[in-house]
Design an enzyme around this catalytic site. Structure first.
Site, PDB file in Angstrom:
ATOM      1  CG  HIS A  20      -1.712  -1.246   1.675  1.00 23.50           C
ATOM      2  ND1 HIS A  20      -1.325  -1.913   2.816  1.00 23.50           N
ATOM      3  CD2 HIS A  20      -2.661  -1.986   0.210  1.00 23.50           C
ATOM      4  CE1 HIS A  20      -2.863  -3.363   2.413  1.00 23.50           C
ATOM      5  NE2 HIS A  20      -2.895  -3.182   1.678  1.00 23.50           N
ATOM      6  CB  CYS A 128     -11.639 -12.483  -5.971  1.00 23.59           C
ATOM      7  SG  CYS A 128      -9.764 -12.826  -6.283  1.00 23.59           S
ATOM      8  CE  LYS A 297      -5.542  -6.982   2.440  1.00 27.15           C
ATOM      9  NZ  LYS A 297      -5.838  -5.614   2.423  1.00 27.15           N
TER      10      LYS A 297
HETATM   11  O1  ME8 Z   1      -8.121  -4.567  -3.809  1.00 24.96           O
HETATM   12  N1  ME8 Z   1       2.269  -4.428  -4.143  1.00 24.96           N
HETATM   13  O2  ME8 Z   1      -7.549  -3.157  -1.641  1.00 24.96           O
HETATM   14  P1  ME8 Z   1      -6.925  -3.565  -1.062  1.00 24.96           P
HETATM   15  C1  ME8 Z   1       2.278  -4.418  -4.320  1.00 24.96           C
HETATM   16  N2  ME8 Z   1     -10.562  -2.108  -2.295  1.00 24.96           N
HETATM   17  N3  ME8 Z   1       1.171  -3.638  -4.345  1.00 24.96           N
HETATM   18  C2  ME8 Z   1       0.182  -4.142  -3.604  1.00 24.96           C
HETATM   19  C3  ME8 Z   1       0.893  -5.301  -2.853  1.00 24.96           C
HETATM   20  C4  ME8 Z   1       2.167  -5.342  -3.812  1.00 24.96           C
HETATM   21  N4  ME8 Z   1       2.384  -6.934  -2.800  1.00 24.96           N
HETATM   22  N5  ME8 Z   1      -0.306  -5.264  -1.869  1.00 24.96           N
HETATM   23  C5  ME8 Z   1      -1.642  -4.549  -1.821  1.00 24.96           C
HETATM   24  C6  ME8 Z   1      -8.205  -4.105  -2.788  1.00 24.96           C
HETATM   25  N6  ME8 Z   1      -0.671  -3.259  -2.957  1.00 24.96           N
HETATM   26  C7  ME8 Z   1     -10.090  -2.866  -3.291  1.00 24.96           C
HETATM   27  C8  ME8 Z   1      -9.385  -1.348  -3.882  1.00 24.96           C
HETATM   28  S1  ME8 Z   1     -10.232   0.490  -5.905  1.00 24.96           S
HETATM   29  C9  ME8 Z   1     -12.004   1.254  -5.660  1.00 24.96           C
HETATM   30  C10 ME8 Z   1     -10.804  -0.602  -4.696  1.00 24.96           C
HETATM   31  C11 ME8 Z   1      -1.705  -2.082  -3.449  1.00 24.96           C
HETATM   32  O3  ME8 Z   1      -6.631  -3.301  -0.063  1.00 24.96           O
HETATM   33  C12 ME8 Z   1      -1.318  -2.194  -5.107  1.00 24.96           C
HETATM   34  O4  ME8 Z   1      -1.736  -0.838  -4.987  1.00 24.96           O
HETATM   35  O5  ME8 Z   1      -6.326  -5.265  -1.142  1.00 24.96           O
HETATM   36  C13 ME8 Z   1      -3.366  -3.378  -4.662  1.00 24.96           C
HETATM   37  O6  ME8 Z   1      -3.922  -2.436  -6.163  1.00 24.96           O
HETATM   38  C14 ME8 Z   1      -3.515  -2.215  -3.629  1.00 24.96           C
HETATM   39  O7  ME8 Z   1      -3.115  -1.980  -2.741  1.00 24.96           O
HETATM   40  C15 ME8 Z   1      -4.575  -3.159  -3.250  1.00 24.96           C
HETATM   41  O8  ME8 Z   1      -5.103  -3.425  -2.295  1.00 24.96           O
END
Ligand code: ME8
Length: 646
Positions: A20, A128, A297
């Protein structure tokens, strides 16, 4: 010119981690870069707070969903300032205005016939929060969450996504920059080459209540993705807000590849259904991995941004993430990798260029930027390179190729460091006839520093603010905050007074202590023939912890017989011991008495010129004008001799 840059809104089912942090640092860097270009920018991030996963996480914690989302959302909000990330808007999907906007949009899409009611059965992945197609499964499991999706059959509302399939394909084909890097554009086009199914956009309240009720049927709540994607509009005050009018046409979304499909297919078809212009660009990056596995996570292999900032400093972390990951591809995180970059790129290359150049200016011109005009030498090397780097940097930043932009800047740093060696300002300074040339060389060096201060500002804002102060410029000076006014050569005013600032990257110097210590220990010295070079290597925290550093008071000092270099020091730490130190050329014995210095207390004793040395005194090694100097590291303030240094 205007820019609207967004990050995903993050799920609040767990605390923020490096993944994030990366996306949000990228968005912050990009927004700072656009501001440097004089643009009006809006940068939005936020949290996604509805859906099964959140409701379950709240239950696990024994909290109501609202209590739970308030808590985790503020953890995200509080993380961003630690990373020097400054969003203009932090949106939450539980905000009243967002929920109203989602309901208005649902009603509009329903009224125009793009939402219908139907029976559906399919494979639902909780991770998902969507139905998967058979084709997406690997060995019967969701490839992202490694779980078998559940077979669910229920009546639901559907969005006629298929109606907009061709329009979307046409748009992607006509606009090669709509989805980048190219591999993700190809992936989306390949997915769209098959008929698109409609999207289930409701969940019955019998199964889930933590969501936004459908305005036309309150026995259902809205599917979390339909709710979440709308944040990009509700955050602008859609449909009537002034921000919506100024920014929507310039929207650029930034995501990782995990949520490509919702952003490249669901969202554009929703926008088309609303009759709005499509967003301008979708930028897709890869994953941060730990040992080849995606940091996530659900797996638990995450590193926390706050801990990283604590360990390495915010600007080093920002630099590392942007330099290490080729945007679009995966990258691996390890503390070895970050320390290696800190040591070589930051402390050695940039840090040294800054400290050597400014120290020479202080020494030879009293810290006043000299006039280069008297020099007749045809010396355009740095200028030409700087201007070409400037262009390459801008192009790369515009294309989200941050690692390339930084590579270009480091080319300039490397050449500037060589320029010092080639031109030998210390030799020029000895010859009065060469004064004009000396001034030109020094001017070119500080001008490179000014340009670096300007161009690195989006990546390392804190460091650049200090660099600007050191160069005698105010933080807000247009020479270091605007490309329009600062993006040229020869702009640093002659006569500017440099200011003294602390070393740019002090943490890195701390980490270099260990190898430098080894070199002085007498045993390692035999192996290291290259004189005057500080060994830079990576050590583990355990290795560092094994070094016992103590404060010691020098109670006696005398030269070691037959040696100009060695002094025999008797120190209290708290017990008395003898340490032989190679500082005879720089200190007279009597000026050392009473000094509180730092020692390595647990080194194996060695015999130097017949005297047994029980430890080592730490000193900073400086190179100035081709000469070396050692400056003892001392402690100020009331410290008892023998105190451990943590
Ligand atoms: O998908 N490497 O939220 P999310 C790089 N709520 N970026 C990462 C990562 C990793 N290992 N892990 C997470 C969601 N990210 C939805 C989105 S938008 C309208 C709704 C980052 O908490 C990256 O930006 O699972 C990824 O796309 C996002 O966190 C997913 O966050």
């Amino acid at each position: 010119m205007t820019t609207y840059i967004t990050t995903p809104i993050y799920y609040v089912n767990a605390e923020p981690h490096l993944g994030h942090a990366y996306t949000t640092i990228v968005a912050d860097t990009y927004s700072r870069f656009r501001r440097l270009q004089g643009e009006k920018v809006r940068f939005q991030t936020g949290t996604d707070e509805h859906g099964d996963k959140i409701a379950e996480a709240a239950t696990r914690e024994g909290l109501s969903p609202k209590e739970y989302v308030d808590r985790i959302s503020s953890l995200f909000r509080e993380t961003w300032p630690l990373l020097s990330v400054v969003p203009d808007n932090f949106i939450r999907t539980t905000d009243g205005h967002h929920m109203d906007t989602v309901q208005k949009i649902l009603q509009q899409v329903y009224d125009q016939g793009d939402i219908y009611f139907d029976e559906y059965s399919g494979l639902y992945c909780k991770g998902c929060e969507r139905f998967l197609t058979e084709k997406e499964l690997v060995d019967g499991k969701c490839p992202d969450h490694q779980i078998e999706p559940a077979e669910i059959s229920e009546q639901n509302y559907f969005f006629r996504m298929s109606r907009y399939q061709q329009q979307l394909i046409d748009h992607i084909e006509a606009n090669p920059e709509f989805i980048t890097p190219e591999r993700y554009r190809n992936e989306v086009l390949s997915f769209l080459s098959e008929p698109l199914e409609d999207l289930c956009i409701s969940r019955p309240t019998s199964r889930l209540t933590w969501g936004i009720p459908l305005p036309f049927d309150d026995s259902f709540v809205t599917y979390v993705w339909f709710d979440a994607l709308i944040n990009y509009l509700s955050g602008l005050g859609y449909p009537d807000g002034p921000e919506f009018k100024s920014y929507w046409g310039e929207a650029e979304h930034l995501i990782a590849k995990d949520i490509l499909k919702p952003h490249a297919i669901y969202w554009p078809t929703m926008i088309l259904s609303l009759g709005l212009p499509l967003y301008k660009k979708l930028h897709v990056h890869g994953y941060w991995n730990m040992d080849e596995t995606k940091m996530s996570k659900s797996i638990g292999n995450v590193v926390r941004p706050a801990e990283l900032v604590e360990a390495y400093g915010v600007d080093c972390l920002r630099y590392f993430t942007l330099r290490e990951m080729s945007f679009g591809l995966d990258a691996s995180f390890s503390s070895e990798a970050i320390v290696a970059r800190m040591n070589s790129d930051l402390a050695n290359d940039l840090g040294n260029l800054y400290s050597r150049s400014t120290a020479m200016l202080v020494k030879y011109t009293g810290g006043v930027v000299p006039d280069p005009a008297a020099d007749q030498t045809a010396d355009t090397l740095l200028e030409e390179l700087a201007l070409s780097v400037l262009t390459r940097y801008q192009e790369a930043m515009e294309d989200f190729q941050f690692h390339r932009a930084l590579q270009a800047l480091w080319e300039l740093i490397s050449v500037a460091n060589k320029y010092i060696v080639i031109n030998e300002p210390w030799a020029l300074a000895k010859d009065p006839v060469q004064e004009g040339r000396l001034h030109a060389v020094l001017y070119n060096l500080v001008e490179v520093l000014r340009l670096l201060t300007l161009l690195l500002q989006p990546v390392m804002p804190g460091t650049c603010a200090r660099m600007a102060i050191g160069l005698g410029l105010e933080g807000e000076s247009p020479l270091v905050t605007r490309l329009e006014s600062g993006g040229g050569w020869g702009l640093l005013p002659v006569g500017t007074h440099l200011q003294k600032i602390d070393a740019l990257f002090p943490r890195v110097e701390q980490k270099q202590v260990k190898p430098a210590v080894q070199k002085e220990s007498g045993q390692k010295k035999k192996k290291q023939k290259s004189k005057g070079q500080v060994a830079v290597g990576v050590i583990s925290f355990e290795q560092f912890q094994a070094v016992e550093l103590r404060v010691a008071e020098i109670v006696a000092a005398e030269p070691v017989k037959k040696s100009d270099r060695l002094l025999k020091l008797t120190v209290k730490a708290p017990e008395e011991r003898v340490i032989v130190a190679g500082i005879g050329e720089y200190y007279r014995p009597q000026e050392l008495l009473g000094m509180l210095v730092l020692i390595v207390a647990n080194l194996e004793p060695v015999s130097l010129m017949g005297v047994e040395s029980q430890g080592m005194v730490l000193a900073a090694k400086m190179e100035e004008g081709g000469e070396q100097r050692l400056v003892l590291s001392t402690v100020s303030g009331p410290v008892t001799p023998g105190s451990r240094v943590a």
